[in-house]
Design an enzyme around this catalytic site. Structure first.
Site, PDB file in Angstrom:
ATOM      1  N   CYS A 187      38.494   8.791  32.098  1.00 35.50           N
ATOM      2  CA  CYS A 187      37.917   7.558  33.204  1.00 35.50           C
ATOM      3  C   CYS A 187      38.549   6.357  33.460  1.00 35.50           C
ATOM      4  O   CYS A 187      37.973   5.824  33.968  1.00 35.50           O
ATOM      5  CB  CYS A 187      36.252   7.416  32.763  1.00 35.50           C
ATOM      6  SG  CYS A 187      37.160   6.265  30.365  1.00 35.50           S
ATOM      7  N   CYS A 323      34.671  12.257  -2.677  1.00 35.11           N
ATOM      8  CA  CYS A 323      34.581  11.347  -1.416  1.00 35.11           C
ATOM      9  C   CYS A 323      32.733  11.197  -1.415  1.00 35.11           C
ATOM     10  O   CYS A 323      31.975  12.836  -2.417  1.00 35.11           O
ATOM     11  CB  CYS A 323      34.797  11.300  -0.203  1.00 35.11           C
ATOM     12  SG  CYS A 323      34.715  12.965   0.998  1.00 35.11           S
TER      13      CYS A 323
END
Length: 362
Positions: A187, A323
């Protein structure tokens, strides 16, 4: 998993729709969706999935917020410039819907990281703008049977499809190889309008909800929207029997060459911790979120620094990465396996009910 009174009120209007209803809403609550890319597509997609009550979202992006992002990446403001996209977006989504869990992984998606990243998700939403990342996600999802909700924007044109759903075709069935490097255009070169990315990102959220609630979705169909001409059309395609990713032969070859299993169950870990040669536990959460369980002797190596400091780990001893949810630890275990370590990730993470019941987290 039952819906609370607050959730019944929050989702009342969408539960009036068939095929959502109460059962569909419960499916959304128990679903896990990986959103790859927190740019112009990922922001609106994440916003609507969070608002719809998808119970567990994991946001993946390695980038930081820039001024040029703000016209289309609707979760960010001026005060967020230079902040990590995934952390900033996660905070906003948690405020939008406190009933969902939002996890983050601040890393680049490529062929080395994709397979370790997508485990245990119901849907992967591809909102990346890098062709190599798209193909890496596609190939990893095909190998594990996870559907991909694809979206892309070029100028005023947007495309949406669902790949790999119930035996449907994949990205490579449509486009066997990514475009050559000199033909790639993002973009920053082609330009983009925020409203277009909003439309396509919203479509991706819609298709994800339809996949999760088992509604009719864009399997083997590519939706093409010409926003400038206000024209849309749907192109049908089918699974390519000689596809480099999803043909039976290639799937078999991928399974044969797959790395050792990535995960270890909490009850097995609890047994190993009581053995004469316990494994090394490595907490890969970032410093701001790390809270070592009191019952464990644990080494803290944040995921962002894992490769740099992995030379300090002992290759003769088993390593268990941990985690909160198991997402970051799976990626860490895969990375360590590729470096020659005997590594596995704690299945379900430290927040799983079984891990808590076994006192793996206080």
């Amino acid at each position: 998993m039952d819906l609370t009174k607050t959730e019944l009120l929050r989702y009342d209007r969408q539960m009036l729709l068939d095929p959502i209803g109460a059962h569909g809403q419960q499916r959304l609550k128990t679903s896990k969706v990986l959103i790859a890319g927190m740019g112009g597509l990922g922001c609106p997609a994440a916003l609507y999935l969070a608002s719809a009550g998808v119970g567990h979202l994991t946001l993946v992006d390695y980038d930081r917020v820039e001024m040029s992002n703000l016209h289309r990446q609707i979760l960010f403001t001026d005060s967020d410039i230079s902040s990590p996209k995934v952390l900033t977006a996660a905070k906003r989504l948690r405020r939008i819907n406190p009933h969902i869990h939002v996890d983050t992984a601040e890393l680049r998606i490529d062929a080395a990281t994709a397979s370790g990243l997508i485990s245990n998700f119901d849907v992967v939403l591809d909102a990346t703008d890098d062709p190599l990342a798209r193909y890496a996600l596609n190939d990893a999802c095909v190998a594990t049977g996870i559907p991909v909700v694809y979206g892309s924007v070029y100028g005023f044109e947007g495309r949406v499809a669902v790949f790999g759903s119930d035996g449907g075709g994949c990205l490579r069935c449509l486009w066997p190889e990514p475009p050559q490097e000199d033909l790639r255009c993002d973009c920053s070169q082609a330009g983009t309008l925020g409203a277009i990315t909003g439309i396509i990102g919203s479509y991706q959220a819609l298709e994800t909800i339809k996949v999760l609630t088992q509604a009719n979705h864009l399997k083997n169909r590519l939706l093409i929207i010409d926003a400038l001409g206000a024209i849309s059309r749907t192109m049908s395609f089918s699974r390519n029997p000689s596809c480099d990713a999803c043909s039976a032969q290639n799937l078999s070859e991928r399974a044969a060459s797959r790395l050792p299993t990535l995960e270890i169950a909490p009850e097995i870990l609890a047994t190993l911790l009581d053995s004469a040669t316990p494994p090394i536990l490595v907490d890969v959460r970032e410093t701001i979120e790390s809270q070592a369980p009191a019952a464990l002797a644990i080494r803290h190596l944040p995921l962002s620094q894992l490769t740099r400091w992995s030379a300090d780990l002992d290759k003769t001893t088993r390593i268990i990465t941990v985690c909160d949810s198991g997402v970051k630890s799976r990626w860490a275990a895969r990375a360590l396996q590729e470096l020659g370590f005997d590594a596995k990730s704690l299945n379900g993470g430290l927040d799983s009910p079984l891990a808590i019941s076994l006192h793996l987290k206080k």
